[in-house]
Scaffold this active site. Structure first.
Site, short mmCIF file in Angstrom:
data_model
loop_
_atom_site.label_atom_id
_atom_site.label_comp_id
_atom_site.label_asym_id
_atom_site.label_seq_id
_atom_site.Cartn_x
_atom_site.Cartn_y
_atom_site.Cartn_z
N HIS A 137 44.64 36.35 42.95
CA HIS A 137 43.94 37.51 42.36
C HIS A 137 44.39 39.15 41.84
O HIS A 137 45.44 39.10 41.98
CB HIS A 137 42.81 38.46 43.30
N ASP A 164 36.23 32.11 44.63
CA ASP A 164 35.71 31.01 43.60
C ASP A 164 36.49 29.77 44.17
O ASP A 164 35.90 28.16 43.78
CB ASP A 164 36.84 30.72 42.53
#
Ligand code: SDX
Length: 393
Positions: free
Chosen positions: A270, A328
């Site tokens: 991320h 996700d």
């Protein structure tokens, strides 16, 4: 400051702006919506309760919540003329392409008379956008499978209404399952906002020029579609299905660590979180609940996901680069178990993130010091030089 963006030479690749909506501490894995921890909201609020919080800054009283819910409910239908836009798409068009087109087309229905400097018109545009997204998303899905559109039902909540519009057919209604609709609600809350991510920055930048909110949200949907951003949930499930079994995990972990191999573990890493994405933990719990409810608790793909997570989290490459599962990683498995095809995963992300995009757009438009965004660059091209006619080149 140039509008809502300030350019800090120390951050050559990012612009930053001020906001009161969402706070992330990437090192500690903290996510707050208007100061409330994401896990508290995911467990204890409806999606519209969290939407109200993001839009107006406070959790609603019962009266405020009921009035807000009625206003949203009253705007869930799409103008009948809009239905004809869908028939212009091929049946196999990616639903995200349809979302970009249809949401952008809302500008043609509401923009002409829209003055975003008028608070009431801004409010109405926000309500309409949030109310219509589930209907448009469900219509995009129905169109892709050749089934008739299902109209919203005013006696259902936001998540149940959406699932019914996707899965009911005129000859057979969709039985509302409380476990599945609770999971849908939680997934929407987890995806509602996330500070100045790529698609939210797109919406803010588009909105800073005074563009109407429908066009700005359409731009945000287009940005979210990318596999490095909102498209990662679809990519993560496809990766897990390609791995297929636990014994093939080491081969893929090796590829993810190979600088010369473009393969990355989708659903890992991320830009901000250098710790576990707090949403991933809630998504994993939701994944187990949904798979259990639909009789898939022994789904081999879940086993691959859990083993991959365990191996990656103990691997020095991922530890050193602080790569953890993000939202996700488990969302794809969960959405598939809820009955959605992979091409609808990012549509659901866009549906939920519309609340955050609208809240951020409103915050920016209502900032009296707001000016058009104009990120600057570091020029690394040729210095000035004399023109050379083609014959002399
Ligand atoms: C979302 O911004 C947001 O808030 C987004 C989002 C939201 O709610 O809006 O949270 C939603 O977009 C989540 C992210 C979904 N994307 C993916 O899961 C795609 C896979 N992840 C990566 O592509 C990547 O991690 C990014 C795009 C998310 C971040 O990219 P960066 O900024 O290049 O990653 P980084 O700086 O953290 O990388 C550090 C290192 C790099 O290696 P070096 O160049 O330092 O040698 O780790 C490597 C990267 O190459 N790396 C990975 C990796 N992610 C980063 N290596 C293997 N697998 C990965 N997934």
């Amino acid at each position: 400051r140039t509008g809502c963006f300030t350019y800090d030479p120390g951050f050559t690749s990012t612009a930053s702006c001020e906001s009161k909506i969402t706070y992330i501490d990437g090192d500690k894995g903290v996510l707050l919506y208007r100061g409330y921890p994401i896990d508290q909201l995911a467990e204890n609020t409806t999606f519209l309760e969290t939407a109200y919080l993001l839009l107006y800054g406070e959790l609603p009283t019962k009266e405020q919540y009921d009035a807000f819910t009625v206003r949203i409910t009253r705007h869930t239908m799409l103008h009948e003329q809009m239905n004809r836009f869908f028939s212009g798409f091929r049946r196999d068009a990616h639903p995200m392409a349809i979302m970009v087109g249809i949401v952008g087309a809302l500008s043609a229905f509401y923009h002409d008379s829209l003055n975003i400097r008028d608070p009431w018109q801004r409010e109405m545009a926000s309500i309409r956008m949030i109310a219509k997204m589930p209907t448009i998303a469900a219509m995009a899905y129905k169109y892709s499978i050749g089934q008739p559109f299902i109209y919203p039902k005013n006696d259902l909540d936001y998540s149940a209404n959406f699932m019914r519009m996707c899965f009911a057919v005129p000859c057979e209604d969709y039985p509302i399952d409380p476990v599945l609709t609770r999971a849908m609600r939680r997934i929407f809350i987890l995806h509602a906002d996330h500070e100045q991510n790529a698609s939210t920055s797109t919406v803010r930048l588009a909105g800073s020029s005074g563009a109407n909110p429908f066009a700005c949200i359409s731009a945000g949907i287009a940005c979210l579609w990318g596999p490095a951003h909102g498209g990662a949930n679809e990519a993560a499930l496809m990766m897990l299905e390609e791995i297929g079994s636990v014994d093939r995990i080491p081969e893929y972990v090796k590829r993810a660590k190979d600088k010369d191999d473009p393969f990355r573990l989708m659903g890992f890493g991320h830009r901000v979180y250098k710790n576990y994405d707090p949403r991933a933990k809630i998504m994993q719990k939701t994944c187990h609940e949904v798979l259990g409810a639909v009789g898939l608790k022994d789904d081999p793909i879940l086993k691959v996901a859990m083993e991959l997570e365990k191996i990656a989290l103990s691997d020095e490459y991922f530890i050193e680069k602080k790569l953890y599962p993000n939202i996700d990683f488990y969302s794809g498995i969960t959405l598939k178990a809820l009955g959605f095809p992979t091409e609808m995963f990012t549509v659901l992300f866009a549906l939920a993130r519309t609340v955050g995009w609208i809240a951020q757009w409103k915050e920016m438009v209502e900032d009296p010091s707001q000016r058009i965004g104009r990120p600057r660059q570091l020029y690394t091209g040729a210095t000035e030089r004399p023109f050379v006619p083609m014959g002399d080149r």
